[in-house]
Design a protein around this motif. Structure first.
Motif, PDB file in Angstrom:
ATOM      1  N   ARG A  15     -34.848 -59.462  60.555  1.00  0.00           N
ATOM      2  CA  ARG A  15     -33.919 -59.367  61.672  1.00  0.00           C
ATOM      3  C   ARG A  15     -33.604 -60.743  62.244  1.00  0.00           C
ATOM      4  NH1 ARG A  15     -33.596 -60.392  66.280  1.00  0.00           N
ATOM      5  NH2 ARG A  15     -32.561 -59.409  67.977  1.00  0.00           N
ATOM      6  N   GLU A  16     -34.591 -61.593  62.386  1.00  0.00           N
ATOM      7  CA  GLU A  16     -34.368 -62.949  62.887  1.00  0.00           C
ATOM      8  C   GLU A  16     -33.490 -63.752  61.933  1.00  0.00           C
ATOM      9  OE1 GLU A  16     -35.202 -65.051  65.617  1.00  0.00           O
ATOM     10  OE2 GLU A  16     -35.362 -63.068  66.491  1.00  0.00           O
ATOM     11  N   PHE A  17     -33.631 -63.514  60.643  1.00  0.00           N
ATOM     12  CA  PHE A  17     -32.814 -64.221  59.673  1.00  0.00           C
ATOM     13  C   PHE A  17     -31.362 -63.777  59.767  1.00  0.00           C
ATOM     14  CE2 PHE A  17     -30.911 -64.564  55.429  1.00  0.00           C
ATOM     15  CZ  PHE A  17     -31.021 -65.930  55.241  1.00  0.00           C
ATOM     16  N   ILE A  18     -31.142 -62.498  59.907  1.00  0.00           N
ATOM     17  CA  ILE A  18     -29.780 -61.950  59.949  1.00  0.00           C
ATOM     18  C   ILE A  18     -29.116 -62.215  61.294  1.00  0.00           C
ATOM     19  CG2 ILE A  18     -28.444 -59.801  59.893  1.00  0.00           C
ATOM     20  CD1 ILE A  18     -30.492 -58.785  57.832  1.00  0.00           C
ATOM     21  N   ALA A  19     -29.813 -61.941  62.379  1.00  0.00           N
ATOM     22  CA  ALA A  19     -29.249 -62.110  63.721  1.00  0.00           C
ATOM     23  C   ALA A  19     -30.290 -62.775  64.610  1.00  0.00           C
ATOM     24  CB  ALA A  19     -28.855 -60.755  64.296  1.00  0.00           C
TER      25      ALA A  19
END
Length: 52
Positions: A15-19
């Motif tokens: 999730r941190e990578f995507i957003a």
């Protein structure tokens, strides 16, 4: 480490990578904005007009 903890950690990383979460230093204004420049421009025009 349990399987659920690993899944949670992996999901959070994805999730941190995507957003990525909001980081204020990315949006910190490093100088005066265009509105300030317009106001300063108007003052310099007024100041030049008063000297003539």
């Amino acid at each position: 480490m349990t399987i659920w903890a690993r899944i949670t950690t992996c999901a959070f990383a994805i999730r941190e990578f995507i957003a990525p979460t909001y980081r204020p230093e990315r949006y910190y204004m490093r100088g005066p904005g265009p509105a300030c420049a317009r106001r300063q421009g108007m003052r310099s025009v007024e100041a030049r007009a008063s000297f003539h």
